[in-house]
Design an enzyme around this catalytic site. Structure first.
Site, PDB file in Angstrom:
ATOM      1  N   GLY A 126      -9.166  12.444  -6.068  1.00 57.04           N
ATOM      2  CA  GLY A 126      -8.041  11.514  -6.148  1.00 57.04           C
ATOM      3  C   GLY A 126      -8.299  10.251  -5.337  1.00 57.04           C
ATOM      4  O   GLY A 126      -8.058  10.224  -4.124  1.00 57.04           O
ATOM      5  N   THR A 128      -8.204   6.693  -7.317  1.00 56.84           N
ATOM      6  CA  THR A 128      -7.537   5.572  -7.992  1.00 56.84           C
ATOM      7  C   THR A 128      -6.011   5.689  -7.898  1.00 56.84           C
ATOM      8  O   THR A 128      -5.448   6.763  -8.047  1.00 56.84           O
ATOM      9  CB  THR A 128      -7.967   5.522  -9.470  1.00 56.84           C
ATOM     10  OG1 THR A 128      -9.382   5.613  -9.536  1.00 56.84           O
ATOM     11  CG2 THR A 128      -7.515   4.240 -10.139  1.00 56.84           C
ATOM     12  N   THR A 134      -9.160  -0.940  -9.131  1.00 60.89           N
ATOM     13  CA  THR A 134     -10.547  -0.943  -8.649  1.00 60.89           C
ATOM     14  C   THR A 134     -10.641  -1.247  -7.157  1.00 60.89           C
ATOM     15  O   THR A 134     -11.614  -0.887  -6.512  1.00 60.89           O
ATOM     16  CB  THR A 134     -11.334  -2.011  -9.447  1.00 60.89           C
ATOM     17  OG1 THR A 134     -11.215  -1.715 -10.833  1.00 60.89           O
ATOM     18  CG2 THR A 134     -12.791  -2.019  -9.082  1.00 60.89           C
ATOM     19  N   GLU A 248     -22.637  10.285  -8.063  1.00 62.13           N
ATOM     20  CA  GLU A 248     -21.708  10.297  -9.199  1.00 62.13           C
ATOM     21  C   GLU A 248     -22.222   9.395 -10.320  1.00 62.13           C
ATOM     22  O   GLU A 248     -22.257   9.784 -11.492  1.00 62.13           O
ATOM     23  CB  GLU A 248     -20.346   9.801  -8.712  1.00 62.13           C
ATOM     24  CG  GLU A 248     -19.295   9.738  -9.784  1.00 62.13           C
ATOM     25  CD  GLU A 248     -18.046   9.008  -9.299  1.00 62.13           C
ATOM     26  OE1 GLU A 248     -18.177   7.873  -8.785  1.00 62.13           O
ATOM     27  OE2 GLU A 248     -16.949   9.558  -9.442  1.00 62.13           O
TER      28      GLU A 248
HETATM   29  C1  FAD Z   1     -10.022   9.095 -18.453  1.00 60.45           C
HETATM   30  C2  FAD Z   1     -10.168   8.589 -17.055  1.00 60.45           C
HETATM   31  C3  FAD Z   1     -10.532   9.475 -16.050  1.00 60.45           C
HETATM   32  C4  FAD Z   1     -10.613   9.046 -14.732  1.00 60.45           C
HETATM   33  N1  FAD Z   1     -10.847   9.956 -13.733  1.00 60.45           N
HETATM   34  C5  FAD Z   1     -10.680   9.582 -12.440  1.00 60.45           C
HETATM   35  C6  FAD Z   1     -10.693  10.561 -11.386  1.00 60.45           C
HETATM   36  O1  FAD Z   1     -10.894  11.763 -11.633  1.00 60.45           O
HETATM   37  N2  FAD Z   1     -10.436  10.149 -10.122  1.00 60.45           N
HETATM   38  C7  FAD Z   1     -10.199   8.846  -9.815  1.00 60.45           C
HETATM   39  O2  FAD Z   1      -9.969   8.548  -8.645  1.00 60.45           O
HETATM   40  N3  FAD Z   1     -10.187   7.891 -10.791  1.00 60.45           N
HETATM   41  C8  FAD Z   1     -10.422   8.226 -12.072  1.00 60.45           C
HETATM   42  N4  FAD Z   1     -10.385   7.276 -13.077  1.00 60.45           N
HETATM   43  C9  FAD Z   1     -10.090   5.894 -12.733  1.00 60.45           C
HETATM   44  C10 FAD Z   1     -11.239   4.922 -13.006  1.00 60.45           C
HETATM   45  O3  FAD Z   1     -12.221   5.054 -12.015  1.00 60.45           O
HETATM   46  C11 FAD Z   1     -10.611   3.528 -13.085  1.00 60.45           C
HETATM   47  O4  FAD Z   1      -9.853   3.463 -14.278  1.00 60.45           O
HETATM   48  C12 FAD Z   1     -11.636   2.443 -13.058  1.00 60.45           C
HETATM   49  O5  FAD Z   1     -12.296   2.413 -11.805  1.00 60.45           O
HETATM   50  C13 FAD Z   1     -10.998   1.088 -13.320  1.00 60.45           C
HETATM   51  O6  FAD Z   1      -9.857   0.906 -12.526  1.00 60.45           O
HETATM   52  P1  FAD Z   1      -8.472   0.461 -13.197  1.00 60.45           P
HETATM   53  O7  FAD Z   1      -8.216   1.319 -14.361  1.00 60.45           O
HETATM   54  O8  FAD Z   1      -7.430   0.425 -12.151  1.00 60.45           O
HETATM   55  O9  FAD Z   1      -8.757  -0.979 -13.714  1.00 60.45           O
HETATM   56  P2  FAD Z   1      -8.448  -2.357 -12.985  1.00 60.45           P
HETATM   57  O10 FAD Z   1      -8.965  -2.353 -11.582  1.00 60.45           O
HETATM   58  O11 FAD Z   1      -7.024  -2.716 -13.206  1.00 60.45           O
HETATM   59  O12 FAD Z   1      -9.354  -3.334 -13.857  1.00 60.45           O
HETATM   60  C14 FAD Z   1      -9.020  -3.666 -15.217  1.00 60.45           C
HETATM   61  C15 FAD Z   1     -10.167  -4.461 -15.825  1.00 60.45           C
HETATM   62  O13 FAD Z   1     -10.378  -5.635 -15.054  1.00 60.45           O
HETATM   63  C16 FAD Z   1     -11.721  -5.700 -14.615  1.00 60.45           C
HETATM   64  N5  FAD Z   1     -11.761  -6.237 -13.245  1.00 60.45           N
HETATM   65  C17 FAD Z   1     -10.966  -5.904 -12.184  1.00 60.45           C
HETATM   66  N6  FAD Z   1     -11.317  -6.624 -11.096  1.00 60.45           N
HETATM   67  C18 FAD Z   1     -12.356  -7.408 -11.481  1.00 60.45           C
HETATM   68  C19 FAD Z   1     -13.169  -8.365 -10.814  1.00 60.45           C
HETATM   69  N7  FAD Z   1     -13.004  -8.651  -9.517  1.00 60.45           N
HETATM   70  N8  FAD Z   1     -14.155  -8.979 -11.500  1.00 60.45           N
HETATM   71  C20 FAD Z   1     -14.358  -8.711 -12.817  1.00 60.45           C
HETATM   72  N9  FAD Z   1     -13.614  -7.795 -13.514  1.00 60.45           N
HETATM   73  C21 FAD Z   1     -12.643  -7.168 -12.839  1.00 60.45           C
HETATM   74  C22 FAD Z   1     -12.247  -4.280 -14.633  1.00 60.45           C
HETATM   75  O14 FAD Z   1     -13.639  -4.273 -14.844  1.00 60.45           O
HETATM   76  C23 FAD Z   1     -11.482  -3.663 -15.789  1.00 60.45           C
HETATM   77  O15 FAD Z   1     -12.188  -3.863 -16.981  1.00 60.45           O
HETATM   78  C24 FAD Z   1     -10.369   7.673 -14.426  1.00 60.45           C
HETATM   79  C25 FAD Z   1     -10.046   6.778 -15.452  1.00 60.45           C
HETATM   80  C26 FAD Z   1      -9.934   7.216 -16.752  1.00 60.45           C
HETATM   81  C27 FAD Z   1      -9.521   6.239 -17.815  1.00 60.45           C
END
Ligand code: FAD
Length: 390
Positions: A126, A128, A134, A248
């Site tokens: 856990g 995100t 991100t 990872e």
């Molecule tokens: C099916 C699934 C399983 C997952 N499993 C886990 C888990 O088990 N544990 C866990 O902790 N997380 C998990 N995640 C979370 C995953 O790691 C995040 O979805 C991922 O890191 C992106 O974060 P976000 O969705 O908040 O996107 P955001 O941070 O909101 O970003 C949205 C978009 O904007 C882009 N972006 C954001 N900031 C920048 C920047 N500075 N420069 C350029 N582009 C940018 C990103 O590349 C992305 O394309 C999972 C996600 C999914 C969909």
């Protein structure tokens, strides 16, 4: 696919063969049935556990096989290459590193043998949160010390497999965020025993997604976690999580290589067999070239995975190679997936070919566990010396 081209360089051939054999008991219709119901592949994960594959990284003194990361990569690659989905259980392999490297002797003795025996599942991670995304340093879930407990309050999102895990490795804030170089301080890792916590400050809500991934939202409402479940030192959790991220990324990259091989084998076989206009469609260069290009990109990604593994196992901290391996392999698997749909024409969309399912599954790795943009900005900043963009 020419067998000699990929087999020659393969590591752990016995493990690969055994995993491939196990996977034959879980053919496409098993996964299609689960996909329709969004159900968890319990039987598959149990077989992998009983065969010892998920505890391959646990040292022998704690009941595991004590093998290096390349063995785990071989297991996951073969799972994907066989058309199965390691996303159901891969986290046990990489969350383990945090406990192995930073856990106390007492924690390892308490948890690792039970995990190795398959009596305890450490499948959930856990980090995100909905608001921070991100930007992990901005996470808001707090763990406040209260006597011999931490009291956890907040929310996680995308916590995959939480409903199918006993333990959760949680990153939470134990001190307020400060700016500058110390913005990642104040975060700590806790091992949460969800069996005791569910309904007593912990709630889990599944999220339906485009593929079957058992992902969830997790809510903490003054959940009490024993202080002895703190992993390592308080406030240093971000570093611990970061140190596990190379493993990872490399393991996810190995899965993507496995996916790319599955797609390419399917594409080549279909292109050879399908006759239109009185000849195999694979005789047309317009059909051959996308498959050949995807194959070349998969092989290049595979080399980067091997290089990242080599450096990792030599004790280095191969951030650039682990990130590049993950990006190149995720790109190669999606390219191979796209070529596979195209090669199959209409049948690429039919459930019974499994292509559309694998296409949806492999798409995830452009976004998780780290998105391609963030890898590119890591390389720009840390390898090429360009200014930080965020
Ligand atoms: C099916 C699934 C399983 C997952 N499993 C886990 C888990 O088990 N544990 C866990 O902790 N997380 C998990 N995640 C979370 C995953 O790691 C995040 O979805 C991922 O890191 C992106 O974060 P976000 O969705 O908040 O996107 P955001 O941070 O909101 O970003 C949205 C978009 O904007 C882009 N972006 C954001 N900031 C920048 C920047 N500075 N420069 C350029 N582009 C940018 C990103 O590349 C992305 O394309 C999972 C996600 C999914 C969909």
């Amino acid at each position: 696919m020419p067998a000699e081209a990929t087999v020659a360089a393969e590591t752990y051939p016995e493990i690969r063969d055994a995993v491939a054999k196990l996977c034959t008991r879980f053919p496409g219709d098993y996964w299609r049935g689960l996909d329709r119901e969004m159900a968890y592949p319990t039987a598959f994960v149990q077989e992998l556990t009983q065969a010892g594959y998920l505890s391959i990284l646990i040292p022998e003194e704690y009941g595991g096989s004590g093998l290096p990361l390349s063995a785990a990569a071989a297991v996951l690659e073969e799972i994907q290459r066989a058309g199965c989905n390691g996303g159901a259980c891969h986290a046990q392999m990489y969350t383990m590193g945090t406990l192995l490297r930073h856990g106390s002797k007492a924690q390892k003795t308490r948890y690792l043998p039970a995990i190795a025996e398959g009596k305890l599942r450490l499948q959930a991670f856990g980090v995100t949160e909905p608001a921070s995304g991100t930007d992990t340093s901005a996470l808001r879930t707090t763990a406040r010390r209260d006597g011999d407990h931490y009291v956890v309050k907040g929310q996680k999102i995308w916590t995959s497999r939480a409903e199918h895990s006993d333990l959760l490795l949680l990153l939470a804030r134990t001190a307020p965020q400060v700016g500058g170089d110390k913005r990642t301080d104040g975060l700590s890792v806790l091992l949460v025993d969800m069996r005791e916590a569910l309904g007593h400050g912990l709630a889990i809500r599944p999220i339906r997604t485009m593929m079957n991934h058992a992902t969830t939202e997790v809510f903490f409402d003054d959940l009490r976690v024993p202080a002895e479940n703190l992993v390592g030192e308080e406030g240093k959790g971000f570093r611990y999580i970061l140190s596990g991220m190379n493993a990872e990324r490399i393991l996810i990259a190995a899965e993507c290589v496995g996916d790319a091989k599955w797609f390419t084998e399917k594409s080549s076989a279909y292109a050879r067999d399908r006759n239109v206009f009185g000849r195999p469609i694979g005789q047309n260069q317009g059909v051959q070239f996308p498959i050949a290009r995807a194959y070349a990109n998969m092989r290049a990604a595979e080399l980067m995975v091997r290089e990242a593994l080599r450096l990792y196992e030599a004790g280095a901290n191969p951030g650039p190679e682990a990130n590049m391996a993950k990006m190149l392999a995720a790109d190669a698997s999606f390219e191979a997936a796209n070529a596979c749909v195209q090669t199959h024409g209409g049948f690429g969309f039919a459930e019974e070919y499994d292509i559309e399912r694998k296409f949806r599954e492999t798409r995830l790795y452009q976004v998780a566990p780290v998105s391609t943009n963030l890898i590119l900005s890591y390389l720009a900043e840390h390898v090429l010396g360009l200014p930080r963009s965020y």
